[in-house]
Write a protein that holds these residues in place. Structure first.
Motif, PDB file in Angstrom:
ATOM      1  N   HIS A 159       0.844  -1.328  -0.249  1.00  0.00           N
ATOM      2  CA  HIS A 159      -0.005   0.167   0.058  1.00  0.00           C
ATOM      3  C   HIS A 159       0.897   1.361   0.226  1.00  0.00           C
ATOM      4  N   ASP A 160       1.986   1.277   0.715  1.00  0.00           N
ATOM      5  CA  ASP A 160       2.897   2.217   0.983  1.00  0.00           C
ATOM      6  C   ASP A 160       3.506   2.745  -0.481  1.00  0.00           C
ATOM      7  N   ILE A 161       4.016   1.391  -0.813  1.00  0.00           N
ATOM      8  CA  ILE A 161       4.674   1.588  -2.083  1.00  0.00           C
ATOM      9  C   ILE A 161       3.688   2.161  -3.298  1.00  0.00           C
ATOM     10  N   ALA A 162       2.635   1.637  -3.541  1.00  0.00           N
ATOM     11  CA  ALA A 162       1.707   1.987  -4.455  1.00  0.00           C
ATOM     12  C   ALA A 162       1.503   3.830  -4.385  1.00  0.00           C
ATOM     13  N   GLU A 163       1.352   4.227  -2.975  1.00  0.00           N
ATOM     14  CA  GLU A 163       1.273   5.633  -2.821  1.00  0.00           C
ATOM     15  C   GLU A 163       2.503   6.487  -3.520  1.00  0.00           C
ATOM     16  N   ILE A 164       3.378   5.823  -3.182  1.00  0.00           N
ATOM     17  CA  ILE A 164       4.818   6.597  -3.658  1.00  0.00           C
ATOM     18  C   ILE A 164       4.928   6.520  -5.213  1.00  0.00           C
ATOM     19  N   VAL A 165       4.616   5.264  -5.763  1.00  0.00           N
ATOM     20  CA  VAL A 165       4.842   5.054  -7.246  1.00  0.00           C
ATOM     21  C   VAL A 165       3.560   5.995  -7.703  1.00  0.00           C
ATOM     22  N   HIS A 166       2.501   5.927  -7.382  1.00  0.00           N
ATOM     23  CA  HIS A 166       1.291   6.783  -8.105  1.00  0.00           C
ATOM     24  C   HIS A 166       1.520   8.527  -8.109  1.00  0.00           C
ATOM     25  N   ALA A 167       2.012   8.507  -6.755  1.00  0.00           N
ATOM     26  CA  ALA A 167       2.228  10.163  -6.761  1.00  0.00           C
ATOM     27  C   ALA A 167       3.493  10.681  -7.569  1.00  0.00           C
ATOM     28  N   ALA A 168       4.135   9.739  -8.123  1.00  0.00           N
ATOM     29  CA  ALA A 168       5.181  10.107  -9.105  1.00  0.00           C
ATOM     30  C   ALA A 168       4.949   9.594 -10.440  1.00  0.00           C
ATOM     31  N   ASP A 169       3.629   9.489 -10.736  1.00  0.00           N
ATOM     32  CA  ASP A 169       2.926   9.146 -12.039  1.00  0.00           C
ATOM     33  C   ASP A 169       3.382   7.736 -12.472  1.00  0.00           C
ATOM     34  N   GLY A 170       3.885   6.867 -11.696  1.00  0.00           N
ATOM     35  CA  GLY A 170       4.379   5.545 -12.211  1.00  0.00           C
ATOM     36  C   GLY A 170       3.330   4.454 -11.916  1.00  0.00           C
ATOM     37  N   ALA A 179       1.936 -15.338  -2.625  1.00  0.00           N
ATOM     38  CA  ALA A 179       0.859 -14.889  -1.743  1.00  0.00           C
ATOM     39  C   ALA A 179      -0.527 -15.743  -1.999  1.00  0.00           C
ATOM     40  N   LEU A 180      -0.629 -15.799  -3.495  1.00  0.00           N
ATOM     41  CA  LEU A 180      -2.053 -16.340  -3.758  1.00  0.00           C
ATOM     42  C   LEU A 180      -2.270 -17.505  -2.916  1.00  0.00           C
ATOM     43  N   GLY A 181      -3.447 -17.713  -2.204  1.00  0.00           N
ATOM     44  CA  GLY A 181      -3.830 -18.875  -1.517  1.00  0.00           C
ATOM     45  C   GLY A 181      -3.518 -18.901  -0.012  1.00  0.00           C
ATOM     46  N   LYS A 182      -2.349 -18.041   0.334  1.00  0.00           N
ATOM     47  CA  LYS A 182      -1.851 -17.907   1.687  1.00  0.00           C
ATOM     48  C   LYS A 182      -2.401 -16.650   2.453  1.00  0.00           C
ATOM     49  N   ILE A 183      -2.400 -15.724   1.637  1.00  0.00           N
ATOM     50  CA  ILE A 183      -3.048 -14.428   2.466  1.00  0.00           C
ATOM     51  C   ILE A 183      -3.999 -13.635   1.499  1.00  0.00           C
ATOM     52  N   PRO A 184      -4.964 -13.036   2.131  1.00  0.00           N
ATOM     53  CA  PRO A 184      -6.048 -12.239   1.160  1.00  0.00           C
ATOM     54  C   PRO A 184      -4.973 -11.423   0.229  1.00  0.00           C
ATOM     55  N   LEU A 185      -5.775 -11.463  -0.954  1.00  0.00           N
ATOM     56  CA  LEU A 185      -5.162 -10.747  -2.091  1.00  0.00           C
ATOM     57  C   LEU A 185      -6.276  -9.980  -2.935  1.00  0.00           C
ATOM     58  N   ASP A 186      -6.105  -8.760  -3.205  1.00  0.00           N
ATOM     59  CA  ASP A 186      -7.048  -7.844  -3.803  1.00  0.00           C
ATOM     60  C   ASP A 186      -6.155  -6.768  -4.520  1.00  0.00           C
ATOM     61  N   ILE A 187      -6.506  -6.672  -6.004  1.00  0.00           N
ATOM     62  CA  ILE A 187      -5.533  -6.143  -7.022  1.00  0.00           C
ATOM     63  C   ILE A 187      -5.853  -4.432  -6.527  1.00  0.00           C
ATOM     64  N   ASN A 188      -7.112  -4.258  -6.156  1.00  0.00           N
ATOM     65  CA  ASN A 188      -7.558  -2.799  -5.932  1.00  0.00           C
ATOM     66  C   ASN A 188      -6.906  -2.368  -4.668  1.00  0.00           C
ATOM     67  N   ASP A 189      -7.384  -3.122  -3.723  1.00  0.00           N
ATOM     68  CA  ASP A 189      -6.863  -2.714  -2.147  1.00  0.00           C
ATOM     69  C   ASP A 189      -5.314  -2.837  -2.052  1.00  0.00           C
ATOM     70  N   LEU A 190      -4.378  -3.310  -3.027  1.00  0.00           N
ATOM     71  CA  LEU A 190      -3.197  -3.288  -3.099  1.00  0.00           C
ATOM     72  C   LEU A 190      -2.633  -2.045  -3.707  1.00  0.00           C
ATOM     73  N   GLY A 191      -3.609  -1.792  -4.568  1.00  0.00           N
ATOM     74  CA  GLY A 191      -3.220  -0.449  -5.417  1.00  0.00           C
ATOM     75  C   GLY A 191      -2.256  -0.892  -6.478  1.00  0.00           C
ATOM     76  N   LEU A 213      -4.501  -7.460 -14.921  1.00  0.00           N
ATOM     77  CA  LEU A 213      -4.371  -6.004 -15.259  1.00  0.00           C
ATOM     78  C   LEU A 213      -5.598  -5.250 -14.346  1.00  0.00           C
ATOM     79  N   ALA A 214      -5.189  -4.004 -13.926  1.00  0.00           N
ATOM     80  CA  ALA A 214      -6.087  -3.087 -13.545  1.00  0.00           C
ATOM     81  C   ALA A 214      -6.800  -2.746 -14.654  1.00  0.00           C
ATOM     82  N   SER A 215      -8.065  -2.231 -14.540  1.00  0.00           N
ATOM     83  CA  SER A 215      -9.103  -1.817 -15.399  1.00  0.00           C
ATOM     84  C   SER A 215      -8.634  -0.742 -16.211  1.00  0.00           C
ATOM     85  N   HIS A 216      -7.707   0.124 -15.673  1.00  0.00           N
ATOM     86  CA  HIS A 216      -7.483   1.288 -16.296  1.00  0.00           C
ATOM     87  C   HIS A 216      -6.107   1.221 -17.116  1.00  0.00           C
TER      88      HIS A 216
END
Length: 388
Positions: A159-170, A179-191, A213-216
Motif C-alpha cells: 500500500h505504501d509503495i503504491a502511494e509513492i509510485v502513483h504520486a510520481a505518476d508511475g 501470496a495467492l492462497g496464503k493471504i488475502p489478495l485484492d488488486i484494488n486494495d493493494l493499489g 491487469l487493473a481496469s485502467h
C-alpha cells in the motif's frame, strides 16, 4: 506425498489438489479448440472462462483482465513492458527491488540501462526512502515489487509503495505468486496496476499462470504475437487442461485459506520455537510480517547443501532457497541484499508448509534438525580440542 516422507518445500511447488486433478482429467477429454465456434470449441471455451472467472474472483479483478500465461515467469516478463502508459505518457524506465525473483531482476523487456534497483532493509523490506529518491526524477517508471518474498516470506508494504509510485505518476507491478492462497489478495486494495500469479504454488499444475491487469491499464504489448487469443494480449492456443486445473485449485484454495493458514501458522511457530534452541540459530526476517507458512533459518557453520542432503536422507524435503536457483553454488541474492555475510547466507535453510502439513511432519523435521545441529556441535568441539 509418500507416507514415509515429510514435504516441507511448499514454496517451491505444492502437491496437486484433488479438485485440480479432476478438472485436468475432465479437460483432457474435451477435444475442442476454445477459438472454434462449434459445440466442442464452445465446451473448451467454457472451461477456459470458468477458470478465468475463478482467478479474477480470487484477486478482485474484472474477468476480462486475467491473461493466462505459461507460468509466473512469463507473467512477470509480460508485465515488464516498456510503453505502458500513464495517461498519454509512455513509461520507459523500470525500478525493481533487490530481493525480486530472477525473472523480475532480469528486467523483462527493458534495456539494462533503464533499470534501477531499490534497496531493502536488514529485515528484507523495501527501503521506502530509497524508493522515493528513485521516483523523484522527471521520468515516470514502472516499479516491480513482490508481495511476499519466496525465500524469507517477508511481506512488503505494498500500500505504501503504491502511494509513492502513483504520486510520481508511475505504475506498480506486484509479483503475488507466493501470496495467492496464503493471504488475502485484492488488486484494488493493494493499489497495484498489474499482478502476477501462478498455478503450482497453491495446488494447481505447473506450467500455467496469469497476469492480472487493473481496469485502467493501457499499452500492454504482447510478448507472444500471432493469433488473437487472450484478447490479443498473449498469442497461442490456450493450455485448457492446465488452466482448468489452475482454476479448480484457486476455487478450492481461497475458501479454505481462512482455516488452513491459521493451522499452518501454528505449526510454523512450533517449528521455529524449537529451531531457536539451537545455539547460534537465526530465524531470518522474523521481526516483520511474513507468510504464515515460511521459515528461513540459518546456523553459522552448517552448510545449506549439507543440511538439505541430511534432511533428504531422513525423508524430509526442504530447500536452501529459491527452487529456481538453489542448484547454483552461490549465496542467496536475497540474503546478500539484506546485508548478511557469506557464512550465514550459505547456511540458510528454507522450510515451508502447506495445507496438508501435520504435527508428525514437524516432529520428523525437528528430529533431523537436532541430529544435524548435534553433528555441528560435535565438529566444533573436536576442532576446539585440536587447538590444544
Amino acid at each position: 506425498m509418500k507416507a514415509d516422507r515429510a514435504y516441507l518445500d511448499w514454496n517451491a511447488t505444492t502437491p496437486l489438489r484433488p479438485e485440480a486433478r479432476a478438472a485436468i482429467a475432465a479437460a483432457l477429454e474435451t477435444a475442442g479448440n476454445p477459438s472454434s465456434i462449434h459445440a466442442e470449441g464452445r465446451a473448451a471455451r467454457g472451461l477456459l472462462e470458468q477458470a478465468r472467472a475463478a482467478v479474477a474472483a480470487a484477486v478482485g479483478a474484472e474477468v476480462r483482465n486475467v491473461v493466462f500465461t505459461s507460468g509466473g515467469t512469463e507473467a512477470n516478463m509480460l508485465a515488464l513492458t516498456p510503453g505502458l502508459r500513464v495517461g498519454s505518457q509512455a513509461i520507459e524506465h523500470l525500478v525493481v527491488s533487490a530481493i525480486e525473483h530472477a525473472s523480475v531482476l532480469a528486467g523483462g523487456r527493458f534495456p539494462h540501462a533503464r533499470v534501477e534497483t531499490v534497496q531493502v532493509t536488514g529485515e528484507g523490506v523495501v527501503d521506502l526512502d530509497h524508493l522515493r529518491s528513485l521516483m523523484a526524477g522527471a521520468r515516470p517508471a514502472l516499479v516491480s515489487v513482490m508481495l511476499a518474498n519466496n525465500e524469507t516470506g517477508a511481506l512488503q508494504p505494498i500500500h505504501d509503495i503504491a502511494e509513492i509510485v502513483h504520486a510520481a505518476d508511475g505504475l506498480l507491478h506486484v509479483d503475488a505468486i507466493q501470496a495467492l492462497g496464503k493471504i488475502p489478495l485484492d488488486i484494488n486494495d493493494l493499489g497495484a496496476d498489474l499482478i502476477s500469479v501462478s498455478g503450482h504454488k497453491l495446488g494447481g499444475p505447473t506450467g500455467v499462470g496469469a497476469l492480472v491487469l487493473a481496469s485502467h491499464l493501457q499499452g500492454l504489448e504482447p510478448l507472444l504475437r500471432g493469433g488473437g487469443q487472450e484478447l490479443g494480449r498473449r498469442a497461442g492456443t490456450e493450455n485448457i487442461a492446465g488452466i482448468a486445473g489452475f482454476g479448480a485449485a484457486v476455487a478450492a484454495a481461497i475458501p479454505a485459506m481462512a482455516t488452513d493458514m491459521p493451522r499452518v501458522e501454528k505449526l510454523r511457530n512450533r517449528l521455529e520455537a524449537n529451531l531457536r534452541q539451537t545455539q547460534g540459530s537465526v530465524i531470518i526476517a522474523e521481526s516483520v510480517p511474513r507468510l504464515p507458512n515460511t521459515t528461513l533459518v540459518a546456523v553459522p557453520g552448517l552448510r545449506a547443501e549439507t543440511a538439505v542432503i541430511g534432511f533428504d536422507l531422513a525423508g524430509i524435503a526442504v530447500s536452501s532457497g529459491s527452487a529456481c536457483s538453489s542448484g547454483k553454488v552461490r549465496p542467496s541474492h536475497v540474503l546478500e541484499a539484506m546485508g548478511f555475510g557469506p557464512e550465514l547466507a550459505q547456511s540458510a535453510i528454507r522450510l515451508s508448509l502447506g495445507w496438508s502439513s501435520s504435527e508428525s511432519d514437524i516432529d520428523r523435521c525437528l528430529k533431523a534438525w537436532r541430529k544435524l545441529a548435534g553433528n555441528l556441535t560435535k565438529r566444533d568441539h573436536e576442532t576446539e580440542l585440536e587447538r590444544f
